[in-house]
Design an enzyme around this catalytic site. Sequence first.
Site, PDB file in Angstrom:
ATOM      1  N   CYS A  50     -28.007   4.901  32.496  1.00  0.00           N
ATOM      2  CA  CYS A  50     -29.208   5.495  33.084  1.00  0.00           C
ATOM      3  C   CYS A  50     -29.293   6.964  32.681  1.00  0.00           C
ATOM      4  O   CYS A  50     -28.422   7.482  31.988  1.00  0.00           O
ATOM      5  CB  CYS A  50     -29.217   5.309  34.603  1.00  0.00           C
ATOM      6  SG  CYS A  50     -28.210   6.501  35.521  1.00  0.00           S
ATOM      7  N   CYS A  73     -42.452  24.322  27.719  1.00  0.00           N
ATOM      8  CA  CYS A  73     -43.680  24.357  26.921  1.00  0.00           C
ATOM      9  C   CYS A  73     -44.208  25.782  26.820  1.00  0.00           C
ATOM     10  O   CYS A  73     -44.884  26.136  25.866  1.00  0.00           O
ATOM     11  CB  CYS A  73     -44.738  23.467  27.541  1.00  0.00           C
ATOM     12  SG  CYS A  73     -44.267  21.747  27.538  1.00  0.00           S
ATOM     13  N   CYS A  94     -26.193   5.066  38.857  1.00  0.00           N
ATOM     14  CA  CYS A  94     -26.001   3.627  38.605  1.00  0.00           C
ATOM     15  C   CYS A  94     -24.565   3.197  38.842  1.00  0.00           C
ATOM     16  O   CYS A  94     -24.295   2.008  39.003  1.00  0.00           O
ATOM     17  CB  CYS A  94     -26.485   3.245  37.204  1.00  0.00           C
ATOM     18  SG  CYS A  94     -25.468   3.827  35.842  1.00  0.00           S
TER      19      CYS A  94
END
Length: 350
Positions: free
Chosen positions: A175, A192, A255
């Site tokens: 994961c 960004c 997980c």
Amino acid sequence: MSIPSEPTDPIDRYSRQVRFPALGEAGQRRLMASRVTICGCGALGTVLANHLVRAGVGHVRIVDRDFIETHNLQRQILFDERDVAENLPKAEAAARKLRAINSQVVIEPVVTDIDHTNILELVGDADLILDGTDNFETRYLINDAAVKLGKPWVFGGVIGSEGQTMTIRPGITPCLRCLIEDNPPPGMTPTCETAGVLGPAVAVIASFEAVEAIKLLGGAVDALNTELFVVDIWDWTFRRLKVQGLLGKVDCPCCGRREFEWLDGALGSHTTTLCGRNAVQVATRRAQPLDFPEMAARLVSLGDVRHNAFMLRFAAEGHEFTVFPDGRAIIKGTNDIAKARTLYAQFVGN
Ligand SMILES: [Zn+2]
């Protein structure tokens, strides 16, 4: 006397895709019976939604918290200048465009911030979750929800000219937290704002995500990507990192230990600075939607207060406020969370 038109099968419009042998008619019918949730409808999300709606995925839910600004149009392919002028939220504008592209698909826009209180409802009935977000907080939340529910999701991210993607199937692949256990602290990674972003880089990664969706929903699971794929479109470098060996080998809190710290609300905050925006989102959930006409009347002394069904906008103390019916607000002109909370209390109320 009119000539009766030939009955048409809804599958006909996908003939060029059906002829692709690895998908075929059976795969196409599976696509048409599938549901996806696209988390985020910015650059990645618009390309994803465009591909999946044209491909005929039966039900496409699009979740986004934001409205459209002119500087989005460089890369967010479903939007145009009219959407900016109409002050439309991204999810609503995308739905309008997508319904005109393919009326066979059920498009469900949801204007909200994805957080630990609503994510299970937003992804619970989906066959697949697609990452169109721009931040790791939401990705960890998606990862927690996906692992908890045993649902596949496709991770994607782009900065500058570089992007990466990976298909995550709980129990079958590692994961996201097997790969990157913790969110890098703010300021440690390019955003960004600092690095910019190229439209074609986004389109490449979103297209890889979309083809994974078509494989998975169409039943071609053996063809799915099992590596972390990294591409730089500027210098034409491609890397495929073998990550499968991490499954069960790292002490993954998600997980491995099944501790869902993001989903439980132990990690993550709702009030956040927005990537590259000089803006802060203040999230204060309300049981009842805000009464925009009443608010507009209360704020009338500020001058220009505009609202439609989706948002109310005004300026005060050099900041632009955009308020949504659920009580959430985006305050432009600051990156200071404490200041944004104060402004919110002052002008929107508690
Ligand atoms: Zn894991």
